[in-house]
Structure formats: C-alpha cells, structure tokens
Design a protein around this motif. Structure first.
Motif: not given
Length: 367
Positions: A258-262
């Motif tokens: 999962l990736a951080a919001p951006g």
C-alpha cells in the motif's frame, strides 16, 4: 695438659658447655635449617671456642690459687641471618597431545576455536488492526502485520513510485496479461511493458498482493537467470524472508502493499485499496474461506456472470487464463471494494440488482 685431666677438672668445677640458643624476636622469620646455620656460624664458633678455652684456663688458675672457681658466663654465639633459599624451578607442563587421527587421516594441529558471530536481530513487524494500518503513515518502507491474521503481511510505502520500484516486476511475472510466466523481465523489458499499458512505474498497480509461493518463484527465477535485483527488490527479499520465518512451517503467507495518499490517491482511496488487498490476504491464507468462494463461483454463478468478471478483469490487465486469479479478484471486487471509483455494476455490464444478488450468493454460508 692431658685431655683426660682437663676433662676431669672441668667436671669437678661444674663447667658443662651449653648449646647456644639464638635470640628470635616476635614476628621475625624462623631460624634457617641446621645445615645453613652451621655453614654460616663456623667463623664465629671458632672465635667463641678460643674464648671458651681461655675461660677454662683462667678458672683452673683461680682454683690453683684460691681453691674456688668463678662463674664462667656461657659463650655468646652470634647467628648470621639465613641466606634466602635458592628458587625451586617450577615444572613445565608437557604440551597437550595432538588429537588422534580420524578415519585414517593424519593428525594435525588442533583447529582454532571459531569465534561466534554476534547475532543481529531484525525488527519484528508490529501487529496492527485494519484501522491502524489505514491511518499509518511512513516516510520509508515499513513491514506491518495484520493482528487478526498474522499470516498476512503488508508493506506500507511512502510513495507509489517506491512501491512500483519494488513490486512491478513481481506483478509482471505473476498476473499481468501478455507477459511471460516463466521468467523475470529485465529492466528494459519492464519499462517497455509499462509504456505499452499506458502507465507509469507509479500507476502500473495501486496495490499489490502476492502469496509466499509466488514471491519465492520470482526470486528463484531471477537468481536462475542471473538478473540483479534492484535495491528496492533486494529490501523486499529481506522482508519476505523475515515474514516467512515468523509463521509455522507449511503455513502460506500473503504479502500486500500500500502507498501513502498523494496526488494520485487520496485517503479514501487508500482505505478502499487496503480493504480490497486484505481480502486477497484472507483468500490466500484461510482455506475454508477460499473453498467457499470457489464453490459459489463454480456452482452458483452462471457462465454469463463468470464471463462478465473475466471481461472486466481482462480490461484491467489481469491474465484471465489463471482461474484462481480470476476467482480471487471476483470476490475482492464484489465484496470488498465499496468505492465506486474502483468498482460499480457498470464495470461488469450488469445492473445493480443483479450484482447485489451475486453478493448475496457469496455471503450466504460464508465461514
């Protein structure tokens, strides 16, 4: 004077020589052995002997003159201090015998003792519930572990670019359509596949999920073909080994990402992708759940409904020739992807009521 007469006179006068008693102070060392005293006192005893003879002669003279003999003091014998004893040589222990020869080999010098290495302890991934993972933010890749199912691991990446650098080649091998299943793409081939799909390394996948057996095959094929891993893939390899070592032998694991919001994904999108990926984790680690989903897929869905899912997943770039992959994605989209930006009945070409009926079939009897 004859010796016998001298002795007779000395006995008659009561002159009997006494052995000399040396003076010893409290706490002073004990007298030396007799042999050493005799050796050290010979000159002094010679002088004392002459003094004794002179005393006897003077006594005899007084006896002859007055008939009485004066008291003769005992000779004073001076004892020289003992000389220190010679040092006793200490025996030298013989060298240890060489170990006997084993299995007919000649015995050699003993091998040095190995120096034990200081064990390096890897940081264990924290156990976290889904809401905590959803709200987690990392400035570097971090391995996490689902508290309710510890066989599910998740890597939280700070950016989608970092996620793609680590996992895009795994996706290409395991599930991306039109790419080889028997080898790992090199860097140039991977860049070409991303461009052909109209994506970037960041958008090739928004989230990833792979079973431990899939990851093991990726690393084995890369090693077989002499393909160097990127730094991000090398770090992924270390996390995979750590995760697999934390479960009992034979227990399958699923590694999610999962990736951080951006700018490409907001917080709501992150929550939806997390929920979607966690359902893949359950399908890969919960045999009862996976068996139920397969049963519903084969026995209760119609062929037209199954075809609708294959068509949708094919457009998304999945290899629809892998039946297990299609079934797994069908349950994840149908039950665990509530955000309409990612899935709606229109994606399947079905109306809302029909899709709701499929959800009911999937939930009915679910363990």
């Amino acid at each position: 004077m004859p010796a016998e007469e001298d002795a007779t006179i000395r006995r008659s006068l009561g002159i009997v020589p006494r052995p000399a008693t040396p003076h010893v102070e409290w706490g002073s060392p004990a007298p030396a052995p007799a042999v050493q005293r005799r050796r050290a006192a010979w000159p002094v005893l010679g002088v004392a002997g002459l003094a004794g003879v002179a005393g006897i002669a003077a006594g005899w003279w007084w006896v002859q003159r007055d008939g009485a003999a004066p008291a003769v003091p005992a000779p004073i014998v001076m004892i020289a201090p003992p000389s220190p004893p010679d040092p006793v040589p200490q025996p030298v222990p013989p060298p240890a015998p060489a170990p006997p020869a084993a299995f007919g080999l000649p015995a050699g010098p003993p091998a040095p003792e190995p120096v034990p290495e200081t064990p390096r302890l890897a940081a264990l991934p924290p156990l976290m519930e889904e809401p905590a993972i959803r709200d987690h933010r990392a400035d570097r890749p971090v391995l996490l572990r689902l508290a309710t199912n510890p066989a599910i691991f998740l890597i939280d990446y700070p950016t989608m670019e970092a996620q793609g650098a680590a996992l895009n080649r795994v996706a290409a091998l395991v599930e991306k359509a039109g790419l080889p299943r028997d080898r790992v793409l090199n860097e140039a081939e991977m860049a070409e596949a991303i461009a052909r799909a109209g994506d970037t390394p960041a958008t090739f996948y928004f989230g990833h999920n792979y079973r431990g057996t899939d990851l093991a095959r990726f690393f084995q094929l890369a090693e077989r073909d002499g393909l160097a891993l990127s730094p991000a893939e090398d770090w992924l390899h270390a996390q995979f080994r750590l995760a697999r070592g934390l479960v009992p032998p034979g227990q399958e694991i699923v590694l999610l990402s999962l990736a951080a919001p951006g700018e490409r994904m907001d917080a709501a999108g992150r929550a939806t992708i997390l929920h979607h990926e966690l359902s893949h984790g359950r399908f890969g680690t919960d045999p009862a759940y996976a068996a139920h989903v397969r049963r519903v897929w084969h026995d209760r869905f119609t062929e037209a409904e199954r075809a609708a899912f294959r068509h949708f997943l094919g457009r998304e770039g999945y290899d629809t020739g892998i039946e297990e992959l299609v079934i797994d994605e069908a349950q994840a989209y149908l039950l665990h992807t509530p955000d309409p930006r990612f899935f709606t009945p229109a994606h399947l070409g079905l109306d809302a009521a029909e899709v709701e009926r499929l959800r009911g079939l999937m939930r009915d009897g679910m363990p």
